[in-house]
Write an enzyme that holds these catalytic residues in place. Structure first.
Site: not given
Ligand SMILES: Cc1cc2nc3c(=O)[nH]c(=O)nc-3n(C[C@H](O)[C@H](O)[C@H](O)COP(=O)(O)OP(=O)(O)OC[C@H]3O[C@@H](n4cnc5c(N)ncnc54)[C@H](O)[C@@H]3O)c2cc1C
Ligand SMILES: Cc1cc2nc3c(=O)[nH]c(=O)nc-3n(C[C@H](O)[C@H](O)[C@H](O)COP(=O)(O)OP(=O)(O)OC[C@H]3O[C@@H](n4cnc5c(N)ncnc54)[C@H](O)[C@@H]3O)c2cc1C
Lengths: 251, 377, 312
Positions: B127, B154-155, B263, B337, B361, B363
């Site tokens: 979280p 989000f696993i 189209r 469109g 994986e 951002t």
């Molecule tokens: C469909 C799906 C499948 C997934 N599967 C898995 C899984 O199997 N196992 C697993 O472990 N996770 C999984 N995830 C989780 C996913 O990998 C993470 O949610 C993702 O890596 C982004 O992390 P966050 O949500 O904590 O983003 P945050 O870290 O909260 O990012 C929020 C914003 O802050 C920016 N930010 C954060 N840290 C930095 C930094 N150091 N420098 C610059 N900018 C930063 C980000 O770029 C973004 O703009 C999954 C997510 C989805 C949606």
């Protein structure tokens, strides 16, 4: 018992584009005709039911050595090939003689399978020609096969009826496209395909004169102009007449 | 330099394409609506060797390497982004175990996945975030066991039995390590699935670990190898993501190209408009660039002994491909469109799928910091 | 050695071959001989159309045995001094043509869609590369075997009576045995596999008018299909019959499209039809642009008219 399947190497037709009414074959990968894959699937199912060995035979350009992996990946046990870059677009009579030579190298043959037509030309001649060369009985357009000791019971699908025929083995059968759904080769089998046994013959080994034996010449080969005719008709009768003349309907 | 698939790779591509079109395509709406990959699809993938493409043959995998993996996954994801993520996470779990697992761990978990009925997961994100420095899940040594506690967010694939590689902090030393948890063991529970915007189909939930007992033998690597394990996992995940969104780009290309020919506008197909043609060319170029990078990372993965070294290249590839997928989807949508917004058109799903890539994986923003750190070190 | 010989197991097809033979004979002056095997009715039909007819009566020749049949036709060709052999390109005819060609060391073309004679040269057109191209080909061997598709030539009309001769042919016993022959079970409604489709759209005024559509479909031997709104909004037909993006993609030989405007979501399901007829009150409807035959008319008038024209 050996089950022989003849397969023809053709360009992957889905990837052939037409430019200036000419087919563009550059860079189009080679594959086997789709009905030939039904024939192979038939052979594999016969093998699964009654044992035996499935041998693919084919004559084609050098690329065939690679293309045949597709059949070996789908489950064929062995391949007998004639390879020569001169073997591009050979006519049916030549293919028949080359393949018949390959078949003569194989012992203990039960059934020789063909697709009802090749993927490119769909002329359906090679199976019956080979049956004639080898003096074997032949049944075409088969949509069902049942093995019985030294014979097979097959269903031949004609335009208006089905005919159930019993025929002595060895026999040549040509297979309908809807007889089965060819299996998709598994990745494991794909990676093993290259290691399966292959017998390769040269055209010289067979002693066939490719050039001298031409029976067909092609005068032109163009994509049909794909334009809709856009003919305006005035009434129902005129419309029906036009369709009758075109041959798309019969009274 | 040879930019050409081998015959075997061409056939892997064909097998994946054929399977996707015959068996997955007819179920795409169901996959979207139910947000899960149907059992028959999982079995089909397993039988054809598409579920475990890079796993070694001796563990029941296809042994197709990562080149085979990217080529195959591209075709699966072209038809369903959800199935793409599902397969990619299976690869992530098996690769993490393959690189740092003991022989017994590999024998048990890789074989159980490739030949049995297991589906692996990898749990990193929490979280608080996906950054390892923020990990709160703990592992406390207790005799010949570790006791794990924490929440993972989000696993993927949490609903299936099988191994889950959980990254946790040693309660005593503070070191991060991977532990193989058997899903649904005592103390393992999951939340309701998250309903996401796109790439639907792969089951996604939170995981609650409450006093989960893991035998010491289930730790991945030695206690001081944890950081390496983490790097391998990060790199592998990005290879998977690149292949998935390459498939997404290919799908957008197919749809937009065909639509532009079908189209009719004022008596002519819209492909007669220069702006539309340019859009199609833009998409085609972007696809080629993304493909080269993705296939190359597959090649590197097969030809780099220390997979931890792939972190930078895999991050660059993943950023580029997923961001390109978003661009391409937007360009393709403009070709359509309003029609493209309708569920009847695949384009609407492709667009929703594309949006997901850059957010998972790692951002793009975060990954760029990873790449920059490597470049300026 | 020169002459034309025709043979088909099907009466109508043999009458069509007679027309093809006449075309070739007209340019080359070669004599035409029509052969029938164990089928005196066909022999009478051919003779009634003016053909020099040869009837082979020998129960040992089994129609289902391509080997025996090819032997019989080989002997016939030799006895009748024929080198151009026209067969029908139905399934039996194709099996036979390959086998006979091998016996006679002949070049053979099957699925021939049209024939052009240029002095003594016979040019045959046939599809190649899976239908992507149309090839013009010519046989150069002494014996030539040409299997002609059905409906390429009209059946020869009844006219001056020709003679029926008996032809004696020896036969070997067949290596196969026919156990049973059974009629094919008719396909259930499947618009994807239909050869002819009648597609209706919102130009149809009421559900009652569906009757005239059914009558036309029956007269044509067609399946009925529709645009999406006819099924989903009007519910006049089941959704399995929708053509288009959200329905089925069809490739019939003929599509008769009635009262459909031709939005792309519809046309992607029918653009691969070989021949398209569009009937619409609006001459500017999009569908008109992709039609081979365009009929600006109220479908409620045109459809019964067409049915009548078909049934005369
Ligand atoms: C469909 C799906 C499948 C997934 N599967 C898995 C899984 O199997 N196992 C697993 O472990 N996770 C999984 N995830 C989780 C996913 O990998 C993470 O949610 C993702 O890596 C982004 O992390 P966050 O949500 O904590 O983003 P945050 O870290 O909260 O990012 C929020 C914003 O802050 C920016 N930010 C954060 N840290 C930095 C930094 N150091 N420098 C610059 N900018 C930063 C980000 O770029 C973004 O703009 C999954 C997510 C989805 C949606
Ligand atoms: C996402 C999406 C998916 C869709 N998928 C499909 C699909 O799969 N299939 C499909 O068919 N549609 C589909 N549509 C709908 C499609 O865009 C058109 O709206 C639909 O095809 C129109 O049906 P129509 O031609 O029958 O009706 P209309 O467009 O209303 O056309 C009726 C035509 O009948 C003519 N007409 C009227 N009276 C007569 C008469 N007395 N005699 C002769 N002609 C007459 C009119 O001139 C007009 O051309 C889809 C739409 C969307 C947005």
């Amino acid at each position: 018992m050996n089950i022989v399947v003849a397969m023809k190497q053709i360009p992957d037709l889905q990837q052939v584009r037409i430019r200036n009414r000419q087919p563009v074959l550059d860079g189009v990968p080679m594959t086997f005709g789709s009905i030939d894959k039904n024939a192979l699937e038939t052979a594999l199912q016969l093998k699964e039911a009654a044992g035996g060995n499935v041998i693919v035979i084919s004559a084609g350009t050098e690329e065939l050595e690679d293309t045949v992996k597709e059949a070996l990946a789908a489950g064929a046990d062995e391949a007998y090939l004639v390879l020569d870059d001169e073997l591009e677009n050979i006519e049916s009579s030549v293919s028949a003689h080359l393949l018949a030579e390959l078949i003569k190298q194989i012992e203990n043959i039960g059934i020789i399978l063909f697709g009802e037509g090749s993927g490119d030309n769909y002329s359906g001649q090679v199976g019956p020609r080979i049956a004639e060369i080898l003096g074997l009985p032949e049944v075409g357009y088969v949509c069902d096969i049942e093995l019985e000791d030294s014979r097979v019971k097959v269903t031949r699908s004609l335009e208006d009826c089905e005919e159930i025929v019993r025929v002595n083995l060895p026999a040549v059968l040509t297979i309908m496209a809807d007889i089965n759904e060819p299996r998709i080769p598994s990745v494991t089998q794909i990676l093993k395909a290259g290691k399966k046994p292959k017998q390769i013959l040269e055209v010289e080994d067979i002693g066939l004169d490719l050039k001298g034996d031409k029976k067909i010449i092609t005068l032109s080969s163009l994509a049909p102009e794909n334009k809709r005719k856009q003919i305006t008709v005035k009434n129902g009768e005129e419309l029906v007449d036009a369709l009758l003349t075109e041959g798309v309907i019969r009274r | 330099m040879e930019f050409k698939l081998s015959k075997e790779q061409e056939l892997i591509q064909k097998t994946a394409k054929e399977y996707a079109e015959k068996a997955i395509e007819p179920l795409v709406n169901q996959i979207e609506d139910e947000n899960r990959v149907p059992d028959e699809v999982i079995e089909g993938l397993r039988e054809l060797g598409l579920l475990c493409l890079p796993v070694e043959e001796k563990y029941g995998g296809a042994g197709a390497g990562f080149e085979g993996f990217v080529v195959g996954l591209e075709q699966l994801a072209r038809v369903s982004g959800g199935v793409g993520i599902f397969v990619s996470v299976v690869m992530l779990g098996t690769s993490t175990i393959a690189v740092h697992g003991t022989e017994e761990q590999k024998e048990k978990y890789l074989t159980g996945t490739c030949k049995g009925s297991w589906i692996p997961s990898v749990a990193m994100t929490e979280p608080d975030g996906a950054d390892p420095r923020m990990l709160k899940t703990t592992a406390k040594k207790d005799g010949d066991h570790f006791i794990l506690n924490g929440t993972k967010r989000f696993i993927t694939n949490t609903n299936f039995a099988g191994p889950m590689v959980v990254f946790a902090k040693d309660a005593d030393t503070g070191r991060i390590n991977g532990y193989i948890v058997d899903k649904f063991c005592e103390g393992y529970s999951i939340s309701e699935p998250w309903d996401k915007l796109g790439s639907k189909g792969a089951f996604l939930s939170d995981v609650y670990l409450k006093d989960v007992k893991v035998p010491v033998s289930n730790m991945l690597g030695t206690p001081d190898e944890g950081f390496q394990t983490l790097k391998v996992t990060m790199a592998m995940g990005k290879i998977g993501l690149s292949a998935i969104y390459l498939g997404n780009i290919l799908a957008a290309y197919d749809e937009a190209f065909n639509y532009s020919k079908d189209r009719i506008y004022l008596g002519k197909p819209i492909s007669q408009f220069e702006s539309v043609r340019n859009s199609i060319v833009d998409i085609a170029m972007k696809y080629e660039a993304a493909k080269l990078m993705t296939y190359r990372i597959g090649y590197l993965a097969d030809n780099t002994a220390n997979k931890a070294k792939l972190v930078k290249d895999s991050a660059m590839t993943k950023i580029f491909v997923t961001e390109t997928a978003v661009d391409v989807s937007r360009i393709a949508m403009n070709v359509f469109g309003s029609y493209g917004l309708m569920k009847d058109y695949k384009m609407s799903r492709i667009y929703r799928d594309a949006i997901v890539g850059p957010q998972i994986e790692g951002t793009a923003n975060l990954l760029k910091t990873v790449v920059a750190t490597d470049m300026y070190k | 050695m020169a002459g034309i010989m025709i043979y088909s197991d099907k009466d109508e097809l043999s009458f069509e071959l007679l027309s093809a033979a006449n075309l070739i004979s007209g340019h080359t002056g070669l004599p035409i001989n029509a052969v029938c095997i164990n089928n005196s009715e066909q022999a009478q039909g051919l003779a009634a159309r003016g053909a020099e007819t040869y009837l082979i009566n020998n129960e040992a020749i089994n129609l289902a045995d391509s080997k025996g049949m090819a032997s019989a036709l080989e002997s016939a060709a030799i006895q009748l001094d024929a080198n151009i052999i026209l067969l029908s390109s139905n399934r039996r005819g194709k099996e036979l043509s390959g086998r006979l060609a091998e016996k006679l060391a002949a070049g053979c073309l099957t699925d021939v869609g049209s024939i052009k004679v240029n002095r003594d040269k016979i040019e045959c057109m046939r599809n190649s590369l899976g239908g992507a191209v149309l090839a013009a080909q010519m046989i150069t061997s002494d014996y030539k075997i040409i299997a002609v598709e059905s409906r390429v030539f009209e059946e020869m009309a009844v006219g001056k009576e020709g003679p029926i001769n008996n032809l004696k042919i020896e036969a070997q016993p067949a290596e196969l045995e026919v156990l049973e022959e059974r009629a094919k079970v008719g396909d259930t409604a499947n618009i994807e596999s239909a050869n002819i489709l009648v597609a209706v759209g919102q130009g149809l005024k009421s559900e009652n008018d569906m009757l005239i559509i059914k009558e036309l479909a029956e007269a044509l031997g067609a399946e009925i299909a529709c645009s999406k709104p006819v099924a989903t909004d009007k519910k006049w037909l089941p959704e399995e019959r929708i053509i288009g993006l959200s329905g089925k993609k069809c490739k019939p030989d003929l599509a008769v499209i009635l009262g459909i405007s031709g939005q792309v979501q519809f046309t992607v399901g029918i653009r691969d039809a070989r021949t398209i007829v569009a009937v619409n009150t609006d001459e500017n409807a999009l569908i008109m642009q992709m039609a081979d035959y365009i009929m600006v008319a109220d479908l409620h008038d045109l459809v019964p008219e067409m049915t009548r024209a078909l049934l005369v």
